[in-house]
Scaffold this active site. Structure first.
Site, PDB file in Angstrom:
ATOM      1  N   LYS A 255       0.810  -1.231   0.000  1.00  0.00           N
ATOM      2  CA  LYS A 255       0.000   0.000   0.000  1.00  0.00           C
ATOM      3  C   LYS A 255       0.837   1.273   0.000  1.00  0.00           C
ATOM      4  O   LYS A 255       0.423   2.303  -0.518  1.00  0.00           O
ATOM      5  CB  LYS A 255      -0.950  -0.004   1.196  1.00  0.00           C
ATOM      6  CG  LYS A 255      -2.100  -0.997   1.016  1.00  0.00           C
ATOM      7  CD  LYS A 255      -3.246  -0.693   1.949  1.00  0.00           C
ATOM      8  CE  LYS A 255      -4.464  -1.523   1.609  1.00  0.00           C
ATOM      9  NZ  LYS A 255      -4.267  -2.964   1.925  1.00  0.00           N
TER      10      LYS A 255
ATOM     11  N   GLU B 186      -9.833   7.229   3.649  1.00  0.00           N
ATOM     12  CA  GLU B 186     -10.759   6.327   4.330  1.00  0.00           C
ATOM     13  C   GLU B 186     -10.012   5.026   4.563  1.00  0.00           C
ATOM     14  O   GLU B 186      -9.080   4.690   3.839  1.00  0.00           O
ATOM     15  CB  GLU B 186     -12.009   6.083   3.471  1.00  0.00           C
ATOM     16  CG  GLU B 186     -11.915   4.934   2.467  1.00  0.00           C
ATOM     17  CD  GLU B 186     -10.894   5.136   1.356  1.00  0.00           C
ATOM     18  OE1 GLU B 186     -10.586   6.305   1.044  1.00  0.00           O
ATOM     19  OE2 GLU B 186     -10.401   4.125   0.819  1.00  0.00           O
TER      20      GLU B 186
ATOM     21  N   SER C 131       1.547  -9.905  -1.067  1.00  0.00           N
ATOM     22  CA  SER C 131       1.211  -8.483  -0.899  1.00  0.00           C
ATOM     23  C   SER C 131       1.562  -7.913   0.471  1.00  0.00           C
ATOM     24  O   SER C 131       1.800  -6.723   0.600  1.00  0.00           O
ATOM     25  CB  SER C 131      -0.282  -8.274  -1.180  1.00  0.00           C
ATOM     26  OG  SER C 131      -1.072  -9.109  -0.352  1.00  0.00           O
TER      27      SER C 131
HETATM   28  C1  LIG Z   1      -5.120  -3.958   1.585  1.00  0.00           C
HETATM   29  C2  LIG Z   1      -4.443  -5.220   1.287  1.00  0.00           C
HETATM   30  C3  LIG Z   1      -4.843  -6.046   0.220  1.00  0.00           C
HETATM   31  C4  LIG Z   1      -6.062  -5.760  -0.617  1.00  0.00           C
HETATM   32  O1  LIG Z   1      -6.028  -4.571  -1.324  1.00  0.00           O
HETATM   33  P1  LIG Z   1      -5.787  -4.535  -2.906  1.00  0.00           P
HETATM   34  O2  LIG Z   1      -6.080  -3.133  -3.270  1.00  0.00           O
HETATM   35  O3  LIG Z   1      -6.723  -5.521  -3.518  1.00  0.00           O
HETATM   36  O4  LIG Z   1      -4.377  -4.915  -3.132  1.00  0.00           O
HETATM   37  C5  LIG Z   1      -4.118  -7.186  -0.049  1.00  0.00           C
HETATM   38  N1  LIG Z   1      -3.056  -7.536   0.703  1.00  0.00           N
HETATM   39  C6  LIG Z   1      -2.645  -6.789   1.752  1.00  0.00           C
HETATM   40  C7  LIG Z   1      -1.473  -7.243   2.550  1.00  0.00           C
HETATM   41  C8  LIG Z   1      -3.320  -5.614   2.077  1.00  0.00           C
HETATM   42  O5  LIG Z   1      -2.910  -4.874   3.122  1.00  0.00           O
END
Ligand SMILES: *Cc1c(COP(=O)(O)O)cnc(C)c1O
Length: 399
Positions: A94, A116, A382
């Site tokens: 993020k 938000e 992610s």
């Molecule tokens: C917020 C988040 C997501 C989901 O958000 P996307 O916009 O779909 O990427 C996925 N993995 C992690 C670790 C997150 O913090």
């Protein structure tokens, strides 16, 4: 990008196929229009790119490794590479977007940032870059989420942000979004609204996708070094709003030899009434100012989503993903809570990496799909699992 039409990138009207656009209240028009008119010029300015990439390198810790996971590969019988977004500062992808947007906000002459947040991860990433730049930060968060996500609320406060509870409706993410939009209408000149995924009115989905596209830009170089070719056979990522997936897919969208798999949260099961499987359950509608797929009742009310992973607990997907689904460019697979939790344990014990539960949804795809031995699979890790420890402790009785 808008002057080189492709089937899967945004067109000059702000649409991916039939999805996207900017469906906003008239009072918000000036804010969004300023952004739309200026973002491409600002992003293509060499000075902007230099500052963005310098911060990604020295502050975020990029490039993140592309790690050939040998034990995981042996287990599943293919060549698995993990793109280690979990190693980014603040623990997930993020921050790539919030760094980009705060630099954009500065160039637009803004003094104040609003955001938000649902689970609080985007709120933390926003509060982080506001501290970095010395900007005022107001984060709207549903009252219920504030109670559920106390550690992230504490982080935001320590970083100097004010966390404002949204006390209307279901007191969760969509109510927080409504409050943020109300704030932006009241502060059209000095405030920038940092949206946290590839959602919202045009140009946000494109803006966020471009900032996150650093992921696939790096994968191309890293695969060339390790596999002697710049593309994989498969890309796998989880989709909440879709930003980490958009980042991983971005430079491969128009390369037909690369198959794309998106993992959605099926919660307790697609038909259980407790899920966030938008592609399976969603219908076309408007959410957060864009036309996309969303989970809704017969009369068009947005359905409250559910997933064990707070980051996938979103009732829609961004317009890029709605288009990838509809056009069949990407395969969407629904993963239950149970399957994600098992995949998380498997990665932890085979590779010594504790993933975020969101990322574990992508890992669970490896159980459902059979790949061939020579095939190269790049999976976006992610985020890291530190924030999910309480959930893991309860699920696996690790006390
Ligand atoms: C917020 C988040 C997501 C989901 O958000 P996307 O916009 O779909 O990427 C996925 N993995 C992690 C670790 C997150 O913090």
């Amino acid at each position: 990008m808008s002057d080189t039409p492709t089937p899967y990138h945004i067109n000059s009207e702000g649409y991916y196929g039939e999805f996207g656009g900017a469906f906003i209240p008239e009072m918000l028009y000036p804010n969004v229009e300023q952004l739309r008119l200026q973002y491409e010029a600002i992003l293509s300015d060499p000075g902007f790119q230099e500052e963005f990439h310098q911060l990604l390198k020295d502050y975020v810790g990029r490039p993140t490794p592309l790690y050939h996971a040998r034990r995981l590969s042996a287990h599943y019988g293919c060549r698995i590479y993990l793109k280690r977004e979990d190693l980014c500062h603040t623990g997930a992808h993020k921050i790539n977007n919030t760094i980009g947007q705060i630099l954009l906000a500065k160039r637009l002459g803004k003094k104040r940032i609003i955001a938000e947040t649902g689970a609080g991860q985007h709120g933390v990433a926003t509060a982080t870059v506001c501290a970095l730049m010395g900007m005022e930060c107001v984060v709207y968060m549903g009252e219920i989420d504030i109670r559920r996500q106390a550690p992230n609320v504490a982080r935001m406060k320590m970083l100097g942000a004010s966390v404002v509870p949204a006390i209307s409706g279901s007191r969760t993410l969509k109510d927080a979004t409504n409050e943020a939009i109300r704030d932006w209408i009241q502060h059209p000149t000095d405030t920038h609204y940092i949206i946290g995924s590839v959602v919202g009115p045009h140009p946000y989905p494109d803006l966020v996708a471009r900032f996150q596209s650093v992921i696939s830009q790096e994968v191309q170089i890293q695969l060339q070094e390790q596999e002697n070719r710049s593309y994989p056979d498969y890309l796998v990522a989880c989709v909440g709003g879709g930003s980490n997936a958009a980042g991983l897919f971005y430079h491969y969208l128009d390369q037909d030899q690369v198959s794309i798999i998106a993992a959605e949260a099926a919660g307790e099961g697609i038909t259980s009434g407790k899920s966030a499987a938008t592609s399976a359950l969603g219908k076309i509608g408007i959410i957060h100012g864009s036309k996309t797929l969303l989970m809704q009742s017969e009369d068009g009310q947005i359905t409250e989503p559910y997933s064990i992973s707070a980051g996938l607990d979103y009732p829609g997907v961004g317009p890029m993903h709605a288009h990838l689904f509809k056009s069949k460019r990407a395969d969407f697979i629904s993963i239950t809570d149970q399957e994600a939790m098992q995949a998380a344990l498997k990665l932890t014990q085979l590779e010594g990496i504790i993933p975020a539960i969101e990322s574990a949804h992508a890992l669970a795809v490896l159980e459902q799909r059979k790949f061939e031995e020579h095939q190269v699979v790049v999976l976006n890790l992610s985020g890291r699992g530190d924030k999910d420890l309480a959930t893991y402790m309860e699920f696996y009785n690790l006390k």
